[in-house]
Enzyme design. Structure first.
Site, PDB file in Angstrom:
ATOM      1  N   TRP A 147       0.796  -1.225   0.000  1.00 49.13           N
ATOM      2  CA  TRP A 147       0.000   0.000   0.000  1.00 49.13           C
ATOM      3  C   TRP A 147       0.830   1.277   0.000  1.00 49.13           C
ATOM      4  O   TRP A 147       0.266   2.358  -0.102  1.00 49.13           O
ATOM      5  CB  TRP A 147      -0.924   0.005   1.238  1.00 49.13           C
ATOM      6  CG  TRP A 147      -0.224  -0.408   2.498  1.00 49.13           C
ATOM      7  CD1 TRP A 147      -0.259  -1.651   3.067  1.00 49.13           C
ATOM      8  CD2 TRP A 147       0.638   0.384   3.332  1.00 49.13           C
ATOM      9  NE1 TRP A 147       0.527  -1.683   4.203  1.00 49.13           N
ATOM     10  CE2 TRP A 147       1.085  -0.439   4.386  1.00 49.13           C
ATOM     11  CE3 TRP A 147       1.083   1.713   3.294  1.00 49.13           C
ATOM     12  CZ2 TRP A 147       1.951   0.009   5.384  1.00 49.13           C
ATOM     13  CZ3 TRP A 147       1.951   2.153   4.288  1.00 49.13           C
ATOM     14  CH2 TRP A 147       2.375   1.311   5.317  1.00 49.13           C
ATOM     15  N   ASN A 148       2.144   1.186   0.172  1.00 47.68           N
ATOM     16  CA  ASN A 148       2.892   2.447   0.372  1.00 47.68           C
ATOM     17  C   ASN A 148       3.072   3.251  -0.916  1.00 47.68           C
ATOM     18  O   ASN A 148       3.154   4.479  -0.870  1.00 47.68           O
ATOM     19  CB  ASN A 148       4.231   2.196   1.074  1.00 47.68           C
ATOM     20  CG  ASN A 148       5.132   1.240   0.346  1.00 47.68           C
ATOM     21  OD1 ASN A 148       4.672   0.450  -0.481  1.00 47.68           O
ATOM     22  ND2 ASN A 148       6.411   1.295   0.628  1.00 47.68           N
ATOM     23  N   ALA A 172      -3.297  -6.414  -5.743  1.00 49.25           N
ATOM     24  CA  ALA A 172      -2.745  -5.146  -5.239  1.00 49.25           C
ATOM     25  C   ALA A 172      -3.296  -4.913  -3.831  1.00 49.25           C
ATOM     26  O   ALA A 172      -4.158  -5.659  -3.353  1.00 49.25           O
ATOM     27  CB  ALA A 172      -3.131  -4.014  -6.179  1.00 49.25           C
ATOM     28  N   GLU A 174      -5.304  -3.790  -0.711  1.00 54.33           N
ATOM     29  CA  GLU A 174      -6.725  -3.474  -0.513  1.00 54.33           C
ATOM     30  C   GLU A 174      -6.900  -2.050   0.016  1.00 54.33           C
ATOM     31  O   GLU A 174      -7.915  -1.407  -0.230  1.00 54.33           O
ATOM     32  CB  GLU A 174      -7.356  -4.461   0.483  1.00 54.33           C
ATOM     33  CG  GLU A 174      -7.556  -5.866  -0.082  1.00 54.33           C
ATOM     34  CD  GLU A 174      -6.273  -6.603  -0.351  1.00 54.33           C
ATOM     35  OE1 GLU A 174      -5.252  -6.318   0.316  1.00 54.33           O
ATOM     36  OE2 GLU A 174      -6.261  -7.459  -1.260  1.00 54.33           O
ATOM     37  N   GLY A 224       6.755  -6.303   0.373  1.00 50.07           N
ATOM     38  CA  GLY A 224       6.084  -6.100   1.652  1.00 50.07           C
ATOM     39  C   GLY A 224       7.013  -6.443   2.795  1.00 50.07           C
ATOM     40  O   GLY A 224       8.238  -6.363   2.649  1.00 50.07           O
ATOM     41  N   GLU A 246      10.927  -8.510  -2.507  1.00 46.53           N
ATOM     42  CA  GLU A 246      11.459  -7.180  -2.175  1.00 46.53           C
ATOM     43  C   GLU A 246      10.862  -6.840  -0.808  1.00 46.53           C
ATOM     44  O   GLU A 246       9.689  -6.523  -0.699  1.00 46.53           O
ATOM     45  CB  GLU A 246      11.037  -6.199  -3.273  1.00 46.53           C
ATOM     46  CG  GLU A 246      11.917  -4.984  -3.349  1.00 46.53           C
ATOM     47  CD  GLU A 246      11.381  -3.879  -2.465  1.00 46.53           C
ATOM     48  OE1 GLU A 246      11.804  -3.843  -1.281  1.00 46.53           O
ATOM     49  OE2 GLU A 246      10.562  -3.084  -2.920  1.00 46.53           O
ATOM     50  N   CYS A 280      10.488   1.498   2.018  1.00 48.46           N
ATOM     51  CA  CYS A 280      11.437   0.473   2.476  1.00 48.46           C
ATOM     52  C   CYS A 280      12.873   0.988   2.439  1.00 48.46           C
ATOM     53  O   CYS A 280      13.748   0.440   3.107  1.00 48.46           O
ATOM     54  CB  CYS A 280      11.277  -0.801   1.651  1.00 48.46           C
ATOM     55  SG  CYS A 280      11.268  -0.497  -0.103  1.00 48.46           S
ATOM     56  N   GLU A 377      12.156  -2.150  11.732  1.00 45.33           N
ATOM     57  CA  GLU A 377      11.890  -1.072  10.778  1.00 45.33           C
ATOM     58  C   GLU A 377      10.684  -0.249  11.255  1.00 45.33           C
ATOM     59  O   GLU A 377       9.603  -0.809  11.438  1.00 45.33           O
ATOM     60  CB  GLU A 377      11.573  -1.723   9.430  1.00 45.33           C
ATOM     61  CG  GLU A 377      11.276  -0.770   8.317  1.00 45.33           C
ATOM     62  CD  GLU A 377      10.864  -1.505   7.035  1.00 45.33           C
ATOM     63  OE1 GLU A 377      10.355  -2.627   7.104  1.00 45.33           O
ATOM     64  OE2 GLU A 377      11.056  -0.911   5.961  1.00 45.33           O
TER      65      GLU A 377
HETATM   66  P1  NAD Z   1       1.849  -6.724   6.819  1.00 46.06           P
HETATM   67  O1  NAD Z   1       3.081  -7.474   7.050  1.00 46.06           O
HETATM   68  O2  NAD Z   1       0.561  -7.282   7.339  1.00 46.06           O
HETATM   69  O3  NAD Z   1       1.580  -6.484   5.249  1.00 46.06           O
HETATM   70  C1  NAD Z   1       2.558  -6.007   4.357  1.00 46.06           C
HETATM   71  C2  NAD Z   1       1.978  -6.144   2.938  1.00 46.06           C
HETATM   72  O4  NAD Z   1       1.799  -7.529   2.626  1.00 46.06           O
HETATM   73  C3  NAD Z   1       0.575  -5.551   2.790  1.00 46.06           C
HETATM   74  O5  NAD Z   1       0.490  -4.937   1.522  1.00 46.06           O
HETATM   75  C4  NAD Z   1      -0.384  -6.730   2.876  1.00 46.06           C
HETATM   76  O6  NAD Z   1      -1.557  -6.550   2.101  1.00 46.06           O
HETATM   77  C5  NAD Z   1       0.454  -7.850   2.291  1.00 46.06           C
HETATM   78  N1  NAD Z   1       0.141  -9.135   2.890  1.00 46.06           N
HETATM   79  C6  NAD Z   1       0.002  -9.417   4.205  1.00 46.06           C
HETATM   80  N2  NAD Z   1      -0.223 -10.739   4.386  1.00 46.06           N
HETATM   81  C7  NAD Z   1      -0.241 -11.296   3.145  1.00 46.06           C
HETATM   82  C8  NAD Z   1      -0.419 -12.620   2.659  1.00 46.06           C
HETATM   83  N3  NAD Z   1      -0.572 -13.673   3.477  1.00 46.06           N
HETATM   84  N4  NAD Z   1      -0.383 -12.829   1.326  1.00 46.06           N
HETATM   85  C9  NAD Z   1      -0.178 -11.806   0.468  1.00 46.06           C
HETATM   86  N5  NAD Z   1       0.028 -10.531   0.860  1.00 46.06           N
HETATM   87  C10 NAD Z   1      -0.011 -10.277   2.187  1.00 46.06           C
HETATM   88  O7  NAD Z   1       2.079  -5.310   7.437  1.00 46.06           O
HETATM   89  P2  NAD Z   1       1.427  -3.903   7.233  1.00 46.06           P
HETATM   90  O8  NAD Z   1       0.928  -3.418   8.534  1.00 46.06           O
HETATM   91  O9  NAD Z   1       0.473  -3.825   6.086  1.00 46.06           O
HETATM   92  O10 NAD Z   1       2.736  -3.112   6.821  1.00 46.06           O
HETATM   93  C11 NAD Z   1       3.715  -2.909   7.801  1.00 46.06           C
HETATM   94  C12 NAD Z   1       5.027  -3.528   7.483  1.00 46.06           C
HETATM   95  O11 NAD Z   1       5.088  -4.031   6.171  1.00 46.06           O
HETATM   96  C13 NAD Z   1       6.080  -2.458   7.568  1.00 46.06           C
HETATM   97  O12 NAD Z   1       6.669  -2.473   8.827  1.00 46.06           O
HETATM   98  C14 NAD Z   1       7.050  -2.781   6.471  1.00 46.06           C
HETATM   99  O13 NAD Z   1       8.113  -3.540   6.999  1.00 46.06           O
HETATM  100  C15 NAD Z   1       6.316  -3.680   5.546  1.00 46.06           C
HETATM  101  N6  NAD Z   1       6.052  -3.075   4.232  1.00 46.06           N
HETATM  102  C16 NAD Z   1       7.092  -3.024   3.368  1.00 46.06           C
HETATM  103  C17 NAD Z   1       6.899  -2.473   2.127  1.00 46.06           C
HETATM  104  C18 NAD Z   1       8.044  -2.397   1.137  1.00 46.06           C
HETATM  105  O14 NAD Z   1       8.003  -1.549   0.260  1.00 46.06           O
HETATM  106  N7  NAD Z   1       9.026  -3.281   1.232  1.00 46.06           N
HETATM  107  C19 NAD Z   1       5.653  -1.960   1.780  1.00 46.06           C
HETATM  108  C20 NAD Z   1       4.603  -2.032   2.694  1.00 46.06           C
HETATM  109  C21 NAD Z   1       4.813  -2.619   3.928  1.00 46.06           C
END
Ligand code: NAD
Length: 476
Positions: A147-148, A172, A174, A224, A246, A280, A377
């Site tokens: 989502w970022n 993508a 939600e 993510g 990534e 990130c 992070e």
């Molecule tokens: P999260 O770990 O729940 O989710 C991170 C992302 O993964 C979200 O977009 C979510 O929709 C997706 N996701 C979660 N569970 C999934 C699954 N089982 N299958 C497929 N996709 C799944 O955490 P959050 O609260 O949404 O985000 C916080 C953390 O996520 C941050 O601390 C950061 O480390 C990481 N993050 C990293 C990036 C990046 O660009 N690398 C981007 C967004 C979030």
């Protein structure tokens, strides 16, 4: 202006029986309802992607490139509408949303060019024999974008897949679906054959657990958190399916004693608050030589205190809200833990007491190494500034986390630069700048920050498999 939210499967837009609200993080109001894909929808997407792959892999690289360029040109033309939707659902200032749309278009433009340069090679062989190496599209890709960056994150994965000749099912984020929907619209209008690009939404674990083990899936591409990346790559490995991961980062910034203190502090503070720190590659752990620590911290805090926080639709705003309420509780917890361990809060540290998920831009000084923020992070607008005695000390501290995505340094000393290049454990090192990723450079991490690269000459390699051909002129 916010788009009608739908799934895109086999070239058609569809709704579903269940949906989830999309919330504007600056107002906490619902701005739309996003349909969730059922298993029937996912089966249709798989069938469509298999059919789409058959067509697309036989389409000439030049025609593929031309389709991608037509779509990118539509994204550029529609940049105002797309940016407006991104700011509504994500919260970032409108000018950052606009530059994200342009960056997304640039990813497509770069990969379109690369589509025509996926060269193989000929290996010298005995007379009557020919050895040749061919790069072929890997097949159907299951991709998951966060989502970022609602536009540029989906763009990277769709661009890599389509330029290589793969078809793709993208789930993508939600919370921020509009960027991916605008991309799918642009491809529909650019004449992409049905089934090559499919877009779904739903409950993330349900979709990934259903799609990843399916036979046609040949690559899982995810951006993510490291914890989710670990789950998805484990699931993929059960079928020996390749993965491109990534993941998280915790970027160190090494400030050497020879640098221009004020310039580097202002540049860094400005970069820290970009996207409310939800990047990130966001600069987070600042290791500043003790001789310049006081001057550097003062200049950094002074700039941070001038930041205007508010609704990203307001042109005077520098930093919007964080994207969701999870960020607020996570950031508050990290600050509280650092304070309990003896850190000094130079500015910020709290949720802003208005409607919306706003967190103060925050600077923590002298943070002890056992504080959670030194290894977790923050993914938000928090900078940690600590003093170091030497370059060796700084490099050791920079490498002390499991992450290795981006790292930065400010110095003009050739001997320091040499050491930094050799010893900082990251996939992307930037010196005297805080830019970490361009379409023409390979982006990705080492250690727990993932594997594989997006962009650059290397970007399409993840989406292709290698076939070696041995042709003998006579039966031998
Ligand atoms: P999260 O770990 O729940 O989710 C991170 C992302 O993964 C979200 O977009 C979510 O929709 C997706 N996701 C979660 N569970 C999934 C699954 N089982 N299958 C497929 N996709 C799944 O955490 P959050 O609260 O949404 O985000 C916080 C953390 O996520 C941050 O601390 C950061 O480390 C990481 N993050 C990293 C990036 C990046 O660009 N690398 C981007 C967004 C979030």
């Amino acid at each position: 202006m916010y788009p009608d939210l739908k799934l895109f499967i086999d070239g058609k837009w569809r709704k579903s029986d269940t949906d989830i609200p999309v919330i504007n993080p600056a107002t906490e109001e619902s701005i739309g309802h996003l349909p969730c894909a059922s298993t029937n929808d996912l089966d249709d997407a798989l069938e469509a992607a298999v059919k789409g792959f058959e067509i697309w892999q036989r389409t000439s690289p030049r025609e593929r490139a031309n389709t991608i360029l037509r779509a990118a040109s539509l994204m550029r033309k529609r940049q105002d509408d797309i940016a407006q939707s991104i700011t509504q659902e994500h919260g970032k200032p409108l000018k950052q949303s606009k530059s994200e749309v342009i960056r997304g278009a640039e990813f497509f433009e770069w990969d379109a060019g690369e589509a025509m340069r996926t060269y193989g090679r000929v290996i010298p062989a005995a007379p009557g024999h020919k050895y040749s190496v061919h790069h072929q599209p890997i097949g159907v890709v299951a991709a998951f974008s966060p989502w970022n960056f609602p536009m540029s994150q989906p763009a990277r994965k769709i661009a890599g897949a389509l330029a290589s000749g793969c078809s793709i099912i993208l789930k993508a984020a939600e919370e921020t679906p509009a960027g991916a929907i605008h991309i799918a619209k642009a491809f529909e209008d650019a004449g992409l054959p049905d089934g090559v690009l499919n877009l779904v939404f739903g409950r993330p674990p349900e979709i990934s657990n259903y799609l990843i083990p399916k036979e046609p899936i040949r690559l899982v591409a995810f951006t993510g958190s490291t914890s989710v990346g670990r789950e998805l790559s484990t699931l993929a490995s059960q079928n020996m399916t390749r993965s491109l991961m990534e993941l998280g980062g915790h970027a160190p910034v090494i400030i050497c004693e020879d640098t221009d203190v004020t310039k580097s502090a202002i540049l860094s503070a400005n970069r820290k608050i970009r996207n409310s720190g939800q990047v990130c590659t966001s600069p987070t752990r600042f290791f500043v030589h003790e001789k310049i620590f006081d001057d550097y911290s003062k200049a950094f805090v002074k700039y941070i205190n001038s930041i205007v926080v508010g609704n990203g639709l307001d042109p005077d705003v520098d930093m919007g809200p964080t994207a969701n309420s999870r960020r607020i509780s996570s950031l508050s917890g990290l600050v509280e833990d650092a304070i309990n361990n003896g850190a000094i809060v130079a500015t910020g540290g709290n949720k802003i007491d208005i409607k919306g998920y706003f967190f103060q831009p925050t600077v923590l000084l002298n943070v002890p190494k056992n504080s959670r923020i030194m290894s977790e992070e923050p993914f938000g607008p928090i900078a940690v500034i600590n003093a170091v005695k030497s370059l060796d000390d700084a490099i050791e501290k920079a490498n002390s986390v499991p992450y290795g995505l981006a790292g930065y340094a400010f110095t003009n000393r050739a001997d320091y630069i040499d050491q930094l290049i050799d010893r900082v454990e990251v996939g992307n090192l930037s010196i005297n700048t805080l830019e970490a990723s361009m379409p023409e450079t390979p982006f990705g991490g080492v250690k727990s920050s993932g594997h594989g690269r997006e962009g650059g000459l290397e970007g399409l390699q993840n989406y292709m498999s290698i076939k070696n051909v041995w042709h003998s002129a006579k039966i031998s």
